[in-house]
Design a protein around this motif. Structure first.
Motif, PDB file in Angstrom:
ATOM      1  N   VAL A 140       0.864  -1.177   0.000  1.00  0.00           N
ATOM      2  CA  VAL A 140       0.000   0.000   0.000  1.00  0.00           C
ATOM      3  C   VAL A 140       0.896   1.220   0.000  1.00  0.00           C
ATOM      4  N   LEU A 141       0.566   2.168  -0.852  1.00  0.00           N
ATOM      5  CA  LEU A 141       1.342   3.412  -0.929  1.00  0.00           C
ATOM      6  C   LEU A 141       0.352   4.560  -0.834  1.00  0.00           C
ATOM      7  N   SER A 142       0.566   5.405   0.174  1.00  0.00           N
ATOM      8  CA  SER A 142      -0.367   6.516   0.359  1.00  0.00           C
ATOM      9  C   SER A 142       0.413   7.719   0.863  1.00  0.00           C
ATOM     10  N   GLY A 143       0.578   8.694   0.021  1.00  0.00           N
ATOM     11  CA  GLY A 143       1.350   9.875   0.396  1.00  0.00           C
ATOM     12  C   GLY A 143       2.737   9.479   0.859  1.00  0.00           C
ATOM     13  N   PRO A 144       3.171   9.949   2.014  1.00  0.00           N
ATOM     14  CA  PRO A 144       4.543   9.678   2.465  1.00  0.00           C
ATOM     15  C   PRO A 144       4.726   8.273   3.031  1.00  0.00           C
ATOM     16  N   LEU A 145       3.647   7.527   3.181  1.00  0.00           N
ATOM     17  CA  LEU A 145       3.699   6.208   3.821  1.00  0.00           C
ATOM     18  C   LEU A 145       3.637   5.074   2.811  1.00  0.00           C
ATOM     19  N   HIS A 146       4.437   4.050   3.052  1.00  0.00           N
ATOM     20  CA  HIS A 146       4.232   2.814   2.293  1.00  0.00           C
ATOM     21  C   HIS A 146       4.387   1.641   3.242  1.00  0.00           C
ATOM     22  N   GLY A 192      10.277 -14.267   3.917  1.00  0.00           N
ATOM     23  CA  GLY A 192       9.253 -13.238   3.825  1.00  0.00           C
ATOM     24  C   GLY A 192       9.679 -11.994   4.569  1.00  0.00           C
ATOM     25  N   TYR A 193       9.028 -10.897   4.247  1.00  0.00           N
ATOM     26  CA  TYR A 193       9.334  -9.658   4.950  1.00  0.00           C
ATOM     27  C   TYR A 193       8.072  -8.809   4.986  1.00  0.00           C
ATOM     28  N   VAL A 194       8.064  -7.897   5.948  1.00  0.00           N
ATOM     29  CA  VAL A 194       7.061  -6.840   5.945  1.00  0.00           C
ATOM     30  C   VAL A 194       7.785  -5.563   6.354  1.00  0.00           C
ATOM     31  N   GLU A 195       7.563  -4.516   5.591  1.00  0.00           N
ATOM     32  CA  GLU A 195       8.264  -3.262   5.872  1.00  0.00           C
ATOM     33  C   GLU A 195       7.302  -2.095   5.823  1.00  0.00           C
ATOM     34  N   ALA A 196       7.667  -1.039   6.542  1.00  0.00           N
ATOM     35  CA  ALA A 196       6.904   0.199   6.480  1.00  0.00           C
ATOM     36  C   ALA A 196       7.893   1.349   6.427  1.00  0.00           C
ATOM     37  N   GLY A 197       7.592   2.328   5.578  1.00  0.00           N
ATOM     38  CA  GLY A 197       8.466   3.492   5.462  1.00  0.00           C
ATOM     39  C   GLY A 197       7.648   4.759   5.459  1.00  0.00           C
ATOM     40  N   GLY A 247       8.856  16.174   2.693  1.00  0.00           N
ATOM     41  CA  GLY A 247       9.049  16.472   1.281  1.00  0.00           C
ATOM     42  C   GLY A 247       9.401  15.330   0.367  1.00  0.00           C
ATOM     43  N   GLY A 248       8.814  14.160   0.586  1.00  0.00           N
ATOM     44  CA  GLY A 248       9.112  13.091  -0.354  1.00  0.00           C
ATOM     45  C   GLY A 248       8.030  12.041  -0.364  1.00  0.00           C
ATOM     46  N   GLN A 249       7.993  11.221  -1.391  1.00  0.00           N
ATOM     47  CA  GLN A 249       7.122  10.051  -1.385  1.00  0.00           C
ATOM     48  C   GLN A 249       7.553   9.075  -2.455  1.00  0.00           C
ATOM     49  N   ARG A 250       7.282   7.811  -2.195  1.00  0.00           N
ATOM     50  CA  ARG A 250       7.581   6.797  -3.195  1.00  0.00           C
ATOM     51  C   ARG A 250       6.560   6.927  -4.326  1.00  0.00           C
ATOM     52  N   THR A 251       6.879   6.341  -5.467  1.00  0.00           N
ATOM     53  CA  THR A 251       5.931   6.316  -6.568  1.00  0.00           C
ATOM     54  C   THR A 251       5.740   4.860  -6.997  1.00  0.00           C
ATOM     55  N   TYR A 252       4.762   4.647  -7.822  1.00  0.00           N
ATOM     56  CA  TYR A 252       4.414   3.291  -8.254  1.00  0.00           C
ATOM     57  C   TYR A 252       4.161   3.321  -9.750  1.00  0.00           C
ATOM     58  N   LYS A 253       4.705   2.333 -10.442  1.00  0.00           N
ATOM     59  CA  LYS A 253       4.519   2.320 -11.889  1.00  0.00           C
ATOM     60  C   LYS A 253       4.631   0.901 -12.441  1.00  0.00           C
ATOM     61  N   ASP A 254       3.657   0.472 -13.187  1.00  0.00           N
ATOM     62  CA  ASP A 254       3.722  -0.786 -13.931  1.00  0.00           C
ATOM     63  C   ASP A 254       4.068  -1.986 -13.065  1.00  0.00           C
ATOM     64  N   GLY A 255       3.500  -2.045 -11.852  1.00  0.00           N
ATOM     65  CA  GLY A 255       3.695  -3.235 -11.039  1.00  0.00           C
ATOM     66  C   GLY A 255       4.909  -3.219 -10.142  1.00  0.00           C
TER      67      GLY A 255
END
Lengths: 375, 375, 375
Positions: B232-238, B262-267, B272-280
């Motif tokens: 899940v990616l929402s604003g500054p959080l993923h 396996g892993y689970v991560e949160a960032g 002033g930043g955020q991750r982006t998502y593209k094509d999977g």
């Protein structure tokens, strides 16, 4: 900024162009069961993966520097600077010695996936040296003096040197028929530390390292290659052939030897394409309609008879005759797919006794596929 | 001429862009004294050093060719040509097999210095092959057939092959919440000549070659990987997590085995930043204000729980649980600094008996720092 | 798009330039017959073959990444990112440690084919680290901390580290006379695993691997280099000199040792050229008229006295005094031809006993030629 696969950036007398080439190839080799070698069956490889640049720093001063990273190794392709004086050009650095029409034609523009047997078998390759080219009208002359290839030069003791020369007469006949007639000679004195030479060739595909013809290391002081070449290019049709003789000067008591190879090939574009000719070699084939613009690309068929004879006196490197067929699809000017079939007739050589102790002859078959993109 | 870290030169249907990446990393590893190995303590490395190019020769024909020179060796990253047909794309050459969200996310865009344990442990890597991608709306599908990595293909006897496929559903929820759900499978038949496989992983940093979990060479005919992924990616959080199972088909009398990771991560971007998502996959993080324009860059914190279990039956490769924290400073969109801390809990594996003969468990700690510039 | 040998593509705060360098060199070495080594006589090499890029991603953030492929190997030249803050610049990555005028002057801009003996003998090279440069008016300061060179860092056990610093005062006297005075120090703690060091130097040419002076491996914990340098540049004339002392801290019972080297050189452009000076080092020589525009290029003559003393106490690495003469032809700003003659006087060292058991001294001669094109 113009475009030739990659951008050509230019200004007052100068220019710069990145270069690259990516070629994958795979193949299947069928040999008699007596040849137990992991080079049988399917093999795959990154055949060429080059990055480099070319440019002019002045109207008449330029350079080309290209490195091949296939097999995860560093190997230089062209790496030279040149000066032009009128019809003459002097190049200093790593470059082709300047013999053989097929060797001098870029691997992007040859018709089969691999060049004819004589080019590899007789060790035609790039070497560090100085070459002078002269082009005037229908005549192309070149001559040069060379040290060894860059990999061999790493050794202090490598003092091999060569002289090479070639002359071509290439008139245009009638409206658009290009004729090509040429002759070349190359003499190499082997390094004092080595004084051996090995002539061998793969079975029509390069992804395997199995060679059915191979003289193995011969003690030799020098060799001299004599080549003759002819070609005709007319619209979608081309016919080309070469023959090359290798005279080996055996070291001390080691015997002298003579080997030879030759090929004749014909190719025909079924639709929308034709080979081109430039400065004594074949150039980039023209493709009328790229698939990118809804076209079918260009389809070419070709056949070649390719022979190499590495037998002389007590030296039995074997003879290989390849009957080759090719189907090329140029999806675009810069993207090409290959399909080759090779039927090989082997007489003698390293595996002959194991396969057929009586006659010493057998046959093999290989199929090659490939993809090439360049820019 | 546009600019994306490096200039993008383009014209009528074509484009060309140089590519490069330079990443230095260092780290400190604390392990029990019983593990006497020079990979302890501080180690430093040039993690990645890539030069390459990408371009289009037509609107729907392109290529990417990138070479990594770290460790003073040649290793290919992406090296392929592709054709696009509407929503589909066919790529031929060296490329990711197409499984695992974290493996497919560029090393420039991942949150920790190193990817989660499962990606290396289960041998996810680029291989030579053909992959078809299909993207339509919120759905991304890919599937391909592959030979081995280019380094292994140098050997004639390497006839390993793989099939891989992945499906992703990635709807945007509400205003700007990106959801990602995916599953993948990859089956590999090992080369006849080798028929072994090794699963192992480093302790959270890559500059050391010491691995605390390692199955060593297992005799195996094939393995099959099953992966599931969600993010899940929402604003500054993923938030992101994956799990992958490896089923190993033992060779002859050798046992079958099953491993998993396996892993689970949160960032979270503090400013002033955020991750982006593209094509999977995740794309390049956005940085609002570069330090070059007087800003503070973007600061991101992250935590990850990362587990790899390489124990099954008589095979004791060990289990590693990593509790990881990350602080990232994106000084600019193209310049990034890393700080990672990893606390590792090890159970079993190659050093367990030496460290703790009774319980077979111990802990270790590593700290990693790094710098990444790309263009 | 501007042009500096290659195009400089730039936009709002960013820039990008490809880089390359191709240098071929050959040489002949005459040594006494008692030195039976294949490095005698003629040797040829591709001295440097570099491809790379440099650029700015913002006004004050940039990078340089250049790889040398000579000897068919991968070796990094500059590979770093930097940030500028006013008069200061911080660079992180593989770079010169920042000592010695001749070491810091690009191999494209030095006067002789090879640098003076002290630079190689005392191991000046690029290393991975952080360096801060400060330039204000006539003063240039730099200091840094470094790990080992990238090739050595591949080993986990390599924990060598260095500190280096340099100060330069470089006022312009009168109308156009550039003065340069500098001092530097570099301290290196050798890796725990190795703790050896070797000081040695080639005989004026680099194509041979034969060294007439060589301490061979000494057991040492650390060494400290102290350097002093001075130069004057006035129109077509330059005079430059350096001296460097190496204090070796022997490991345990191994003896401490002190070695030193120094040179003084003078060069003069006979026609249409002059050296330039920038930021504490020599820059690209100006060439008034390229041969491309009908000029004669620029001709430069130079002489150098170059001494290296690797003898102390029981350590007899030998002393080499080279009397060197150079003739340079700059055909163009970016194309240069070299001719060097070196007369070497050797006292002691590895071959002294074999050549002259009584006096331990002998002489040798070498001639070097070369071509350099860069962009």
């Amino acid at each position: 900024v113009a475009w030739k696969g990659a951008p050509v950036i230019s200004g007052d007398g100068w220019s710069f162009k990145p270069r690259g080439r990516l070629q994958f190839a795979g193949g299947h080799l069928s040999v008699p069961d007596a040849i137990d070698n992991e080079g049988r069956g399917w093999t795959t490889e990154l055949r060429r993966a080059r990055l480099g640049v070319e440019g002019k720093i002045r109207t008449n001063i330029g350079y080309k520097l290209e490195v091949d990273f296939a097999d995860n190794e560093v190997e230089f392709a062209d790496a030279y600077a040149y000066l032009s004086f009128g019809d003459a050009k002097v190049a200093i650095g790593n470059q082709n010695t300047g013999v053989s029409l097929e060797e001098l034609t870029s691997s992007r523009y040859i018709t089969f996936i691999e060049r004819s047997a004589l080019t590899d078998a007789f060790g035609l390759e790039r070497r560090a040296g100085i070459r002078v080219d002269y082009a005037a009208g229908d005549v192309f002359l070149s001559g040069g003096v060379f040290a060894n290839d860059l990999g061999s030069l790493i050794e202090d003791g490598d003092n091999q040197w060569s002289l090479a020369a070639r002359a071509v007469y290439a008139p245009v006949l009638g409206k658009d028929t290009q004729l090509h007639i040429g002759a070349s000679v190359q003499h190499t004195e082997f390094a004092d530390e080595a004084q051996t030479v090995r002539y061998r060739q793969r079975p029509g595909i390069h992804s395997t390292d199995l060679r059915l013809v191979n003289t193995d290391r011969l003690e030799a002081a020098s060799d001299t290659l004599y080549g003759a070449e002819a070609a005709v290019l007319s619209g979608p049709l081309h016919v080309a052939g070469e023959v090359m003789f290798a005279n080996v000067d055996g070291l001390g008591a080691a015997p002298d030897a003579g080997f030879w190879g030759g090929y004749v090939e014909a190719g025909y574009f079924l639709s929308g394409g034709q080979r081109t000719y430039k400065d004594g070699t074949f150039g980039r084939p023209k493709v009328a309609e790229s698939i990118a613009t809804g076209g079918a690309g260009a389809w070419q068929i070709a056949a070649r008879l390719d022979h190499i004879d590495l037998v002389d006196g007590s030296i039995d490197g074997g003879k290989q005759t390849a009957y080759q067929a090719a189907l090329n699809w140029y999806a675009d000017t810069y993207l090409r797919f290959f399909l080759n079939y090779n039927h090989l007739s082997i007489d003698g050589g390293p595996f002959a006794v194991a396969v057929d102790p009586v006659e010493g002859g057998y046959s093999a078959d290989s199929v090659g596929v490939g993809m090439l993109v360049d820019f």
